[in-house]
Design an enzyme around this catalytic site. Sequence first.
Site, PDB file in Angstrom:
ATOM      1  N   GLU A  84       0.846  -1.203   0.000  1.00 62.32           N
ATOM      2  CA  GLU A  84       0.000   0.000   0.000  1.00 62.32           C
ATOM      3  C   GLU A  84       0.874   1.242   0.000  1.00 62.32           C
ATOM      4  O   GLU A  84       1.929   1.270   0.647  1.00 62.32           O
ATOM      5  CB  GLU A  84      -0.903  -0.014   1.230  1.00 62.32           C
ATOM      6  CG  GLU A  84      -1.947   1.078   1.267  1.00 62.32           C
ATOM      7  CD  GLU A  84      -2.944   0.849   2.413  1.00 62.32           C
ATOM      8  OE1 GLU A  84      -3.384  -0.304   2.605  1.00 62.32           O
ATOM      9  OE2 GLU A  84      -3.257   1.821   3.114  1.00 62.32           O
TER      10      GLU A  84
ATOM     11  N   ASP B 255       0.231   5.337   0.614  1.00 57.43           N
ATOM     12  CA  ASP B 255      -0.841   6.179   1.152  1.00 57.43           C
ATOM     13  C   ASP B 255      -0.564   7.675   1.110  1.00 57.43           C
ATOM     14  O   ASP B 255       0.500   8.129   1.552  1.00 57.43           O
ATOM     15  CB  ASP B 255      -1.059   5.873   2.649  1.00 57.43           C
ATOM     16  CG  ASP B 255      -1.656   4.516   2.909  1.00 57.43           C
ATOM     17  OD1 ASP B 255      -2.217   3.932   1.980  1.00 57.43           O
ATOM     18  OD2 ASP B 255      -1.550   4.048   4.052  1.00 57.43           O
TER      19      ASP B 255
ATOM     20  N   GLU C 103      -2.977  10.430   3.080  1.00 58.67           N
ATOM     21  CA  GLU C 103      -4.174  10.651   3.884  1.00 58.67           C
ATOM     22  C   GLU C 103      -4.160  12.092   4.369  1.00 58.67           C
ATOM     23  O   GLU C 103      -3.153  12.565   4.898  1.00 58.67           O
ATOM     24  CB  GLU C 103      -4.229   9.704   5.087  1.00 58.67           C
ATOM     25  CG  GLU C 103      -4.521   8.269   4.709  1.00 58.67           C
ATOM     26  CD  GLU C 103      -4.718   7.386   5.929  1.00 58.67           C
ATOM     27  OE1 GLU C 103      -5.821   6.846   6.090  1.00 58.67           O
ATOM     28  OE2 GLU C 103      -3.767   7.260   6.725  1.00 58.67           O
TER      29      GLU C 103
ATOM     30  N   THR D 119       1.595  10.380   5.113  1.00 56.73           N
ATOM     31  CA  THR D 119       2.018   9.406   4.099  1.00 56.73           C
ATOM     32  C   THR D 119       2.519   8.142   4.786  1.00 56.73           C
ATOM     33  O   THR D 119       3.026   8.185   5.908  1.00 56.73           O
ATOM     34  CB  THR D 119       3.136   9.970   3.192  1.00 56.73           C
ATOM     35  OG1 THR D 119       4.328  10.174   3.967  1.00 56.73           O
ATOM     36  CG2 THR D 119       2.700  11.285   2.553  1.00 56.73           C
ATOM     37  N   ASN D 120       2.377   7.015   4.096  1.00 56.75           N
ATOM     38  CA  ASN D 120       2.837   5.747   4.643  1.00 56.75           C
ATOM     39  C   ASN D 120       3.089   4.783   3.484  1.00 56.75           C
ATOM     40  O   ASN D 120       2.511   4.938   2.398  1.00 56.75           O
ATOM     41  CB  ASN D 120       1.801   5.163   5.610  1.00 56.75           C
ATOM     42  CG  ASN D 120       2.390   4.191   6.620  1.00 56.75           C
ATOM     43  OD1 ASN D 120       3.564   3.828   6.545  1.00 56.75           O
ATOM     44  ND2 ASN D 120       1.577   3.760   7.575  1.00 56.75           N
TER      45      ASN D 120
ATOM     46  N   ASN E 210       3.949   1.230   9.296  1.00 59.42           N
ATOM     47  CA  ASN E 210       4.746   1.922  10.318  1.00 59.42           C
ATOM     48  C   ASN E 210       5.877   2.749   9.716  1.00 59.42           C
ATOM     49  O   ASN E 210       6.953   2.877  10.297  1.00 59.42           O
ATOM     50  CB  ASN E 210       5.326   0.927  11.331  1.00 59.42           C
ATOM     51  CG  ASN E 210       4.253   0.141  12.050  1.00 59.42           C
ATOM     52  OD1 ASN E 210       3.200   0.685  12.377  1.00 59.42           O
ATOM     53  ND2 ASN E 210       4.499  -1.146  12.281  1.00 59.42           N
ATOM     54  N   ARG E 211       5.621   3.323   8.529  1.00 61.89           N
ATOM     55  CA  ARG E 211       6.633   4.154   7.874  1.00 61.89           C
ATOM     56  C   ARG E 211       6.035   5.548   7.605  1.00 61.89           C
ATOM     57  O   ARG E 211       6.058   6.044   6.487  1.00 61.89           O
ATOM     58  CB  ARG E 211       7.084   3.503   6.570  1.00 61.89           C
ATOM     59  CG  ARG E 211       7.722   2.128   6.754  1.00 61.89           C
ATOM     60  CD  ARG E 211       8.222   1.590   5.428  1.00 61.89           C
ATOM     61  NE  ARG E 211       8.918   0.328   5.603  1.00 61.89           N
ATOM     62  CZ  ARG E 211       8.419  -0.863   5.310  1.00 61.89           C
ATOM     63  NH1 ARG E 211       7.170  -0.939   4.834  1.00 61.89           N
ATOM     64  NH2 ARG E 211       9.120  -1.961   5.474  1.00 61.89           N
ATOM     65  N   GLU E 212       5.533   6.151   8.632  1.00 62.72           N
ATOM     66  CA  GLU E 212       4.791   7.395   8.479  1.00 62.72           C
ATOM     67  C   GLU E 212       5.713   8.613   8.360  1.00 62.72           C
ATOM     68  O   GLU E 212       6.689   8.745   9.094  1.00 62.72           O
ATOM     69  CB  GLU E 212       3.859   7.618   9.674  1.00 62.72           C
ATOM     70  CG  GLU E 212       2.856   6.512   9.911  1.00 62.72           C
ATOM     71  CD  GLU E 212       3.353   5.430  10.861  1.00 62.72           C
ATOM     72  OE1 GLU E 212       4.581   5.385  11.140  1.00 62.72           O
ATOM     73  OE2 GLU E 212       2.534   4.626  11.334  1.00 62.72           O
TER      74      GLU E 212
ATOM     75  N   ARG F 216      10.477   5.629  19.415  1.00 61.02           N
ATOM     76  CA  ARG F 216       9.640   4.573  18.863  1.00 61.02           C
ATOM     77  C   ARG F 216      10.465   3.349  18.465  1.00 61.02           C
ATOM     78  O   ARG F 216       9.983   2.218  18.510  1.00 61.02           O
ATOM     79  CB  ARG F 216       8.894   5.123  17.649  1.00 61.02           C
ATOM     80  CG  ARG F 216       7.910   4.168  17.022  1.00 61.02           C
ATOM     81  CD  ARG F 216       7.197   4.886  15.890  1.00 61.02           C
ATOM     82  NE  ARG F 216       6.364   4.002  15.112  1.00 61.02           N
ATOM     83  CZ  ARG F 216       5.805   4.336  13.957  1.00 61.02           C
ATOM     84  NH1 ARG F 216       5.989   5.552  13.468  1.00 61.02           N
ATOM     85  NH2 ARG F 216       5.058   3.487  13.292  1.00 61.02           N
TER      86      ARG F 216
END
Length: 289
Positions: free
Chosen positions: A101, A103, A105, A119-120, A128-130, A277
């Site tokens: 995917e 993204d 958003e 974005t991801n 988990n690559r935002e 994180r």
Amino acid sequence: MVYSPFFGLALTFVIWGSLIVASKANFYSDIDITWGNDRAKIVNNGEILQLSLDRYSGSGFQSKNEYLFGNIHMKIKLVPGNSAGTVTAYYLSSQGPTHDEIDFEFLGNLSGDPYILHTNVFTQGKGNREQQFYLWFDPTQDFHTYSILWNPSQIMFSVDGTPIRVFKNAESLGVPYPKNQPMRLYSSLWNADDWATRGGLVKTDWSQAPFVASYSNFEADACVAPKSSSSSSSSPCQEASGSAWLSQEGLDSKGKERLKWVQKNYMVYNYCTDTKRFPQGLPPECSLS
């Protein structure tokens, strides 16, 4: 904040049993409205598509074709005014638990506060690559072009022709890269007030409904995957020549300058700098940034 903008067509040719198609779409012929009943509609002889959201439902659409690599463009005018709690999603995705995917958003906000562009990138079901950005213009006042370039070497997110993010193929570092699963284009407008605005602190004001986002000028310079494609199929575009986007491996000097400008002035979150994180070390693809 400083406001500014920027921003093409081609041919159709057959390669490896699939089509590389460059087309400025008519929504009637290239898009299926998939949910929301009459909350989604195509107007102006197929030139404009509108999604709306009320307290009962949002709405969404998808492309008729699936793509295995492409350079995708869409002009979008986002929900104006108090859009807190709403999310306008625009993305490429395959299906299944190990889906890929890519993204965009757009997270709504209170009147006067900027949208957050989220974005991801998901590969084999893992995201988990935002990275998140503010925009350098008001995205509710006019249409702006949001682009995804996806080829074997990189994924590039652009706004009005300005690159904002590049995700490079890091298979050499053991990072899966989306290259085998055909992806369809999707978009939806929906209520996410449990998290979208200030972590869910600001709820959707339904007195402002219906919320409406508008779309135009869908362009897919892309390889249309054969209908029989499966997740294990080889890329129908991989050996193609003659399409600059397909072989592009990086940015020219001007593109690099624009990318640095956006990331210095408008990036508000980057997973590749979030050591809290990832206390055991940042994801390996971050070394290529």
